[in-house]
Design an enzyme around this catalytic site. Structure first.
Site, PDB file in Angstrom:
ATOM      1  CG  ASP B 400      49.621  35.076  40.230  1.00  0.00           C
ATOM      2  OD1 ASP B 400      48.837  35.971  39.910  1.00  0.00           O
ATOM      3  OD2 ASP B 400      49.276  33.993  40.714  1.00  0.00           O
ATOM      4  CB  THR B 402      45.680  35.028  43.800  1.00  0.00           C
ATOM      5  OG1 THR B 402      45.178  36.316  43.486  1.00  0.00           O
ATOM      6  CG2 THR B 402      44.770  34.311  44.735  1.00  0.00           C
ATOM      7  CG  PHE B 545      29.972  43.591  44.999  1.00  0.00           C
ATOM      8  CD1 PHE B 545      30.463  44.563  45.847  1.00  0.00           C
ATOM      9  CD2 PHE B 545      30.752  43.192  43.918  1.00  0.00           C
ATOM     10  CE1 PHE B 545      31.707  45.105  45.638  1.00  0.00           C
ATOM     11  CE2 PHE B 545      31.991  43.730  43.706  1.00  0.00           C
ATOM     12  CZ  PHE B 545      32.468  44.686  44.579  1.00  0.00           C
ATOM     13  CB  THR B 682      47.341  40.421  40.376  1.00  0.00           C
ATOM     14  OG1 THR B 682      46.240  39.708  40.904  1.00  0.00           O
ATOM     15  CG2 THR B 682      47.132  41.893  40.558  1.00  0.00           C
ATOM     16  N   GLY B 683      45.377  39.180  38.286  1.00  0.00           N
ATOM     17  CA  GLY B 683      44.030  39.241  37.733  1.00  0.00           C
ATOM     18  C   GLY B 683      43.060  39.889  38.698  1.00  0.00           C
ATOM     19  CG  ASP B 824      49.476  30.169  42.372  1.00  0.00           C
ATOM     20  OD1 ASP B 824      49.279  31.158  41.635  1.00  0.00           O
ATOM     21  OD2 ASP B 824      48.665  29.783  43.216  1.00  0.00           O
ATOM     22  CG  ASP B 828      50.296  32.902  37.318  1.00  0.00           C
ATOM     23  OD1 ASP B 828      49.811  34.014  37.047  1.00  0.00           O
ATOM     24  OD2 ASP B 828      50.115  32.310  38.387  1.00  0.00           O
TER      25      ASP B 828
END
Lengths: 373, 1195
Positions: B400, B402, B545, B682-683, B824, B828
């Site tokens: 992962d 983050t 954004f 990763t997301g 973490d 995951d």
């Protein structure tokens, strides 16, 4: 800002560098710093290098060859003579003096059959001479055979005397009386009688004195085998028991002359009861003690072996032998150990040389520290 | 997340009797009891006092090995077959069973204790019109219970009323799904009216009809019927067991599901037991050993048949045949007798020893100080104790990002304002000064609103701000105004920011410390303390954004009435929209940006523009029109934004560091040196992921090419993958080379293995979640796998938890390689469970990942120690153990085989029965345990120095079928020596006093002593690391052996147990014979010499890395240099983009004011953990302080 990677923290060899500041801090979950837990136990880490392997080979070679020679010489110095009593593998057996006995004899016959086998010694046998009988193709190590005994009975246990262990089947009872000693081993006791005569040059026969005591292990004779109720009056003790089926006389009649050698503690019986490991074996029969004077125990010349042929080996194509042998510090004659030591020693030495050559030729492969990290 | 849990939970926790619908009535126990719903007691324990013994034994005998030994025991009870006494099997079996039983028992006692503790918790229950304190287990469906703040939720409840306005309550669901942010639940208005009036509550007789118990955490459907009216119920109204009530004084709830029916219990299904590849190999081997055993027995049985036919009949005078046993039947019996004797090829103690070794090696992981993280006081933990050796075989790591690679902390690192760069420390000669923890920090004490945690090292920037430099002030003003952060002020001066993305938080915090403190906001205004002066800006518009715009702007009116547009965004986007007058500044800033990007920082360009009020009026009108338009609203708004964000004036740029965890690049470098492939799943969005890829050296400038796969249709994805593959390997075959084979028990498993394809050059692939969804389809997965496996680095971004698991499964399926997943967060969990080994980072993000992991520790960098040191050692030890164990038992057993030819195939043993009993349990147990607990080829430092040492594990070199065959051959040789040398040496020989020595007992003693000495020496040869324990165990075992034989063969033992110890005197009579000792020496040397010569030659001619390193260690006799820790500065021209967050911003929420609710003053912070990335994606309820009782600080 960018905190640098703290090398010390990774390094267990500097344990003092980490932590929240030594003693007196709050107890935390930090693992103990012991050599065991950190897998840092001091250790010896040998590796196979030319420096250790090659000398080892040479040293082994240098040690083994003398030992081998010593053993070989010792073994060769042992005098041994083998007299065949029955041999089925040779067609000439028919000319053997005991051929008739071996042919006709079976367990059930009552009339003893005797035969005399002449032989001669080329050299005199010095010091004590041991007389063995040898059997071949006799499976004393067969599982069913080995366990067919009752150690408690043989150790003089009276209860076992009356009711022997089941292991003894089918030699447990006879005529509804317990057999003593029970079992297949006892039942097949070797019962030939061997007598040795020296033939003087003038033709007269002199009987060689054969000692029948001191042929069994001390522990067997004094611990493992005991007569029930001590040694007195075995006839009474063994009353109510039956003799083994193949026996001609009861166990208390094995040596009526010597109460210390009668019953279960008869040494011939004890020797037989120590079953052999291999199907070909020899067992100590008698000892011919050294004569006090300087004359050899068995001078060279002609001898006659008188055999009372009781033991049938024809049925299983066995071979029956009588062996006369002297002994040495390493026991009886067996050239194998000597030869093996010499061979292994030489091979070691040779291998050492070969490895040395290879090492000199290719040995630097290891030295080039071209290990990709 | 919830859907994921439910996905995982679907397979488990089904009830036998299906409940169609749950129907219950509040406060009516009688009515509810008629349905026989489960009460709230839980039971996780397996046994009670009476069922323990039978149940546990039943379970244990389900294991193949135990059942086998039970079968053997039965065989031994048949006298015709029994070739060994009963105790040879019973003693080990009882020992093994009782050890396992003790372990199971203590586990179950712990579970009982836990159950009791949970069941005996107290809760207030409304019974007969009054509140009574009851135990949890006595709570029943339909009861109304009262929960207070910080209490655990007792059961699955329907929320009735709460102390808070609008019947809201806050709960923490960390135990349930691992998310640490608070969630809000709201009661129905109709039940909320009950409040805490006991009378009303006692009279409440609503009827609930809802779904049957299930494991879906995110879904609840039901109806409440009250006074004839139906109200629909959904997940918003339900409190689940396992949650904790927070920030709510009290609430009342109606129990809907109790105990085992709760969603928590329904979800904690059995986790699939992970087995290591060695385990599977061992099963296969054990099975083939059974086959081998059968063959040996068959040979011996045939031999016995022939012997009985030829010899036995003639020998009958001495050894009568058993009744009714003819030669074939005797052969049949002998077959089983030999099955008993030769059973030691599959020793029962193998399994026990393996477990002990694994347990020991797990403890080493727990004990390792170098995997202990002092900052959070977390040691590493081996949560599964049965997977250690697999750590030494990892080929693929799925990580992962983050919280695993990064700390998930953004720090404002550098900035460039009006062409001047700040944040760098230079010495007198103009060289960069390394910044470390000792470097002096800038003192922000002049600003009493400053965040004390913020640190900056360049003093010049503060000086410039305080001097009043207009550009610098504008720069920070922009940072303070242009964002969507929510402030929270619990106490005067203690500000907390709720940022949608950590980047924004970092920027606003930076502005705060430099004197532009964002204080509060309302939908129409933003209040900022500018250099100690309170200024309120009117917020006119937020141009939010999104991924296409890659920028955000705000339009504000200052107190003086000046209209300004502030814009921040990706540099390329901003630069396109600049006023031509700033071209010079643009050049300088670009230079700075390049520099920042080279340092791996996330950059952002800032610009502003003054707006003509008239134009603004008109624009606002059009904006209003567009935002209320029925169709093409987005496009119209975009066009409007585009129009106003033009001709901007550049202010400068910021550089934010996405802080990597310590040592991540080094760890990745080490692991890739060890030939471990690392895939990042990763997301996060693509730019962020790429950026991290660069900063942790997974992506490098010098790579031949980095393929980016982001397509919108299946065909495009396929095309992109194929193009990438052909580029990497132009001459490669179109079709993958697939090796099909069968493996596993009885070869039932069909496996397909895709061969590794060699590639010239270094490539990397970045694939986004959208493309991945297509690529993971059945028809394209092979293409994905081939292309991905050719690349050095694979980064998958924006993937869902499910996709993470799918990727892991894909590699597992076609590569037959050992995989490890590290993460973490709750997202995951799926991949942690899917991979062979799951590692959890025990970090900030809840415990869910750790709870489902096999190993856990606090920092990513410990992974290299876990794999390169612990894993490697564990693998080495396990393999050594297995090889040696099989060697010693095969050797032991084969001697019986040879002896069979000399004892008429009668199943006579060579050794004393006691020796057979004790051989594995006593004589050889401890030395081999010591070997497999202490052995190490080289120490940890050298393991780090040469990561190549890891390779043998990946290639299964130390223990494979091949190694096994080699072991068998080796044992064959040893057993030949061990039987025939004593045989020849003892043939027709006698003692030195002429007495017998070739009797069965003496021969047995000789053979067993030779065997023991030979296997001990072999152990010595295998031991690389001789600690005192090894020495002690080895010599100790030999001493014990001699002590035991002298004891067992003593007079005393014989006289007491006559029939059990018939070997009396054998030791004394044999061991005083020189030729016995000479025979032992000869056999030992002959067993060992060829092995030494072979190993020596192999080291000489074909040294492995291992041999080389060991040689080097010996030569150098010094410790290797401590691993390099210097982080190389990257020289990169690559520019990293701005990462706002995953989702579209919530600018419209900010302006609408919809989510700005009331808040009581006394409440503590809801969101103490601001850095949870999950918080970004979850709908959250923000509050501002200015609606409270205290007046805002605005002028």
């Amino acid at each position: 800002m960018a905190s640098n990677y703290n090398a010390k923290e990774e390094d267990g060899h500097q344990p003092a560098a980490i932590g929240h500041g030594g003693a007196g801090t709050v107890k935390n979950k930090k693992p103990d710093n012991t050599a065991f837990k950190q897998q840092r136990l001091p250790a010896w880490q040998p590796i196979l290098t030319a420096g250790t392997v090659l000398p080892a080979f040479f040293v082994i070679g240098l040690i083994f060859i003398p030992i081998g020679i010593g053993l070989f010489v010792t073994s060769n110095n042992i005098k041994e003579l083998e007299v065949t009593l029955t041999n089925y593998s040779v067609w000439l057996a028919i000319f053997h003096p005991c051929y008739n006995c071996s042919q006709s004899y079976s367990w059930n016959s009552t009339k003893p059959c005797t035969c005399s086998v002449p032989f001669s010694l080329d050299q005199p046998f010095e010091s004590n001479v041991f007389m063995y009988y040898g059997l071949s193709n006799f499976y004393q190590n067969h599982r069913r055979y080995v366990k067919s005994r009752d150690d408690s009975q043989l150790n003089g246990d009276k209860a076992s005397l009356k009711s022997p262990s089941k292991e003894c089947e089918p030699y447990r009872t006879s005529d509804e009386k317990p057999i003593a000693p029970c079992g297949a081993i006892a039942n097949s006791l070797f019962n030939d009688t061997l007598e040795l005569y020296y033939i003087d040059p003038n033709g007269s026969r002199t009987a060689i004195p054969l000692v029948k005591k001191g042929i069994a292990w001390w522990t067997d004779k004094h611990v493992k085998f005991r007569n029930p109720g001590g040694n007195d009056n075995l006839t009474v003790v063994f009353q109510g028991t039956s003799k083994p089926v193949n026996w001609r006389k009861s166990v208390y009649e094995l040596d009526p002359s010597d109460p210390d050698n009668n019953g279960f503690i008869n040494e011939d019986f004890i020797v037989w009861m120590r079953t052999a490991a291999l199907p070909t074996f020899r067992k100590l029969y008698r000892i011919i003690h050294k004569k006090p004077n300087m004359t050899p125990t068995l001078p060279l010349g002609r001898y006659i072996l008188e055999v009372t042929y009781n033991y049938p080996v024809r049925s299983f194509e066995g071979r029956k032998r009588m062996i006369l042998s002297t002994i040495s510090w390493m026991g009886g004659k067996n050239p194998f150990l000597g030869i093996a030591y010499i061979t292994v020693g030489s091979v070691c030495f040779f291998l050492g040389i070969v490895l040395l050559i290879i090492h000199h030729k290719y040995g630097n492969r290891n030295h080039s520290a071209d290990i990709r990290s | 997340m919830g859907s994921l849990l439910s996905q995982l939970g679907l397979e488990c926790g089904r009830k036998e009797v299906k409940e169609e619908e749950r129907h219950l009535r509040a406060n009516d126990r009688e009515f509810n009891l008629s349905y026989e719903y489960a009460d709230n007691a839980i039971k996780t324990s397996k046994y009670n006092i009476f069922t323990f013994l039978p149940l546990n034994l039943f379970e244990q005998f389900q294991r193949l090995a135990n059942a086998y030994f039970l079968f053997l025991l039965c065989l031994q009870l048949i006298p015709e077959i029994s070739s060994l006494s009963w105790f040879t099997t019973v003693v080990p079996l009882v020992l093994v069973l009782s050890m396992t039983m003790a372990k199971d028992g203590s586990d179950d006692i712990n579970r009982h204790r836990c159950d009791r503790q949970v069941n005996n918790r107290k809760v207030e229950v409304l019974i007969d019109g009054e509140l009574r304190s009851e135990k949890w287990m006595d709570v029943q469906v339909g009861d109304i219970i009262k929960l207070e703040n910080n209490q655990f939720v007792t059961a699955d409840l329907l929320l009735l009323s709460s102390s808070e306005p609008l019947n809201l309550i806050y709960i923490e669901t960390a135990e349930l799904d691992g998310e640490t942010n608070l969630k809000v639940k709201q009661a129905l208005t109709v039940t909320g009216e009950l409040e805490d009036c006991i009378e009303k509550l006692a009279n409440f007789n609503g009827e609930v009809r809802c779904e049957p118990p299930n494991n879906r955490l995110d879904k609840f459907t039901g109806t409440l019927t009250l006074k004839g009216e139906m109200y629909s119920l959904d997940n918003e109204r339900v409190l689940l067991r396992g949650c904790t009530l927070r920030n709510t004084q009290w609430c009342f709830g109606l129990v809907v599901f109790g105990g085992p029916d709760t969603k928590l219990m329904q979800n904690c299904g059995k986790t699939t037991l992970k087995r290591t590849s060695i385990d599977r190999l061992m099963n296969v081997l054990v099975l083939s050993i059974f086959g081998f055993l059968a063959v040996m027995c068959l040979i011996l049985a045939v031999g016995n048949g022939i012997w009985e036919y030829q010899e036995g009949s003639k020998f009958a005078a001495f050894l009568p045949k058993q009744e009714g046993v003819n030669a074939p039947f005797s052969a049949f019996l002998t077959f089983w007798s030999y099955v008993i004797i030769l059973n030691t090829v599959v020793p029962i103690s193998l399994y026990v020893s393996v477990e002990i070794i694994r347990l020991g090696n797990s403890f080493y992981i727990d004990w390792d100080r170098k995997m202990y993280y002092p900052k959070s006081d977390t040691p590493a933990e081996a949560r599964t104790t049965t997977l250690n050796e697999e750590l030494g075989q990892i080929k693929y790591i799925f990580s992962d990002k983050t919280g695993t690679l990064t700390q998930n902390i953004m720090t404002f690192n550098k900035c460039s304002i009006n062409g001047k760069s700040y944040g760098e420390l230079l010495d007198f000669s103009g060289q960069r000064v390394e910044i470390n923890e000792k470097t002096e920090k800038v003192d922000f004490s002049w600003n009493n609103l400053a965040d004390p945690k913020f640190c900056f090292h360049d003093h010049s920037l503060v000086e410039v701000v305080r001097e009043g430099n207009p550009e610098v002030q504008a720069f920070f003003r922009l940072l303070a105004l242009c964002h969507t952060v929510m402030p929270e002020e619990k106490k005067e001066g203690e500000l907390y920011y709720q940022a949608q993305s950590p980047d924004e938080g970092a920027l606003v915090t930076a502005a705060r410390n430099f004197g532009f403190v964002f204080r509060s906001r309302t939908p129409e205004s933003i209040t900022v303390v500018e250099m100690g002066e309170l200024v309120t800006y009117e917020l006119l518009a937020v141009l939010d954004f999104n991924n296409v715009r890659k920028r955000m702007s705000v339009i504000v009116r200052s107190p003086e009435g000046k209209l300004t547009l502030y814009c921040k965004g990706a540099d390329t986007i901003i630069f396109e929209r600049l006023n031509p007058s700033c071209s010079k500044l643009k050049e300088v800033t670009t230079e700075h940006l390049n520099e920042y990007a080279g340092d791996g920082l996330r950059t952002l360009a800032l610009a502003y523009k003054d707006i003509d009020p008239k134009y603004m009026e008109e624009w606002k009108l059009r904006h209003h029109e567009a935002s209320t338009a029925m169709d093409e609203r987005e496009e119209k708004l975009d066009a409007l934004y585009e129009e106003i964000e033009k001709g901007l004036l550049l202010l400068g740029s910021t550089a934010v560091e996405d802080k990597l965890q310590d040592g991540v690049p080094q760890t990745i470098e080490q692991l890739s040196k060890a030939d471990i492939k690392i895939w990042v799943l990763t997301g996060d969005k693509q730019e962020t992921a790429e950026n991290i890829g660069y900063s942790c050296n997974m992506l490098r400038e010098e790579m031949t090419e980095v393929f980016i796969v982001s397509a919108n249709t299946a065909e495009e994805v396929r095309k992109e993958l194929q193009t990438a593959r052909r580029k990497m390997r132009p001459d490669g075959p179109e079709e993958p080379t697939v090796t099909k084979s069968r493996s596993g028990l009885f070869c039932l498993l069909k496996t397909e293995t895709v061969a590794d394809e060699p590639v010239d050059g270094e490539y990397a692939m970045v694939i986004n979640g959208h493309s991945l969804a297509f690529a993971l389809e059945k028809d394209m997965e092979m293409e994905l796998l081939r292309t991905a496996c050719m690349c050095q680095t694979v980064i998958c971004c924006r993937v869902t938890p499910l996709q993470k698991a799918q990727v892991v499964e894909l590699v597992k399926k076609y590569k037959q390689a050992i995989t490890l997943a590290i993460g973490d967060g709750a997202n995951d969990v799926s991949m942690i469970k899917a991979a062979h080994i799951g590692v959890g980072i025990s970090g900030q993000e809840g415990m869910q990942a750790v709870l489902s992991s096999d190993f856990s520790f606090a920092q990513f960098r410990y992974l290299q120690r876990l794999l390169l040191v612990h894993g490697r050692w564990s693998y080495l030890r396990m393999c050594k153990f297995l090889r040696y164990f099989f060697y010693k038992n095969f050797t032991f057993t084969f001697v019986h085989f040879w002896y069979g030819f000399f004892c008429g195939f009668s199943a006579q043993t060579v050794y004393d029965e006691w020796f057979i009993t004790l051989y594995n349990l006593v004589y050889t147990a401890l030395p081999v345990l010591a070997l497999s607990l202490f052995d190490q080829d080289v120490n940890d430092r050298w393991s780090f120095q040469y990561p190549k040492l890891y390779a043998p594990g990946q290639l299964n070199q130390y223990f494979s079928k091949r190694a096994f065959v080699y072991t068998v051959l080796h044992s064959g040789y040893s057993s030949l020596v061990l039987f025939f040398i004593p045989w020849a040496a003892m043939y027709d020989t006698v003692r030195d006093d002429g007495k017998d020595i070739v009797d069965y007992q003496s021969f047995a003693l000789l053979a067993q002593t030779c065997l023991l000495i030979a296997v001990s020496i072999q152990l010595g040869l295998d031991t690389h690391y001789w600690t005192s324990v090894n020495q002690f165990f080895l010599w100790g075992s030999l001493c014990v052996y001699f002590a035991v034989i002298f004891t067992m063969y003593s007079n005393g033992m014989f006289l007491i147990f006559t029939s059990s110890f018939p070997f009396i005197g054998t030791a004394r009579n044999s061991l005083n014979q020189p030729n016995v000792w000479l025979t032992m020496l000869l056999t030992s040397i002959l067993c060992v010499l060829p092995v030494v010569a072979y190993r020596f030659l192999r080291i000489l001619l074909w040294p492995t890395v291992n041999d080389k390193v060991r040689y080097k260690v010996r030569q150098d006799k010094v410790l290797p240099p401590a691993p390099r820790r210097v982080q190389a500065r990257r020289t990169s021209t690559r520019r990293s983009g701005y990462a706002f967050s995953h989702a579209q911003g919530y600018g419209d929420l900010v302006t609408s004011g919809r989510f700005l609710r009331w808040t009581p003053k006394s409440r503590p912070a809801l969101f103490s953990q601001t850095d949870s990335p999950l918080a970004q994606t979850q709908p959250q309820f923000y509050r501002t302080i200015n609606e409270g009782g205290e007046p805002p600080l605005s002028p």
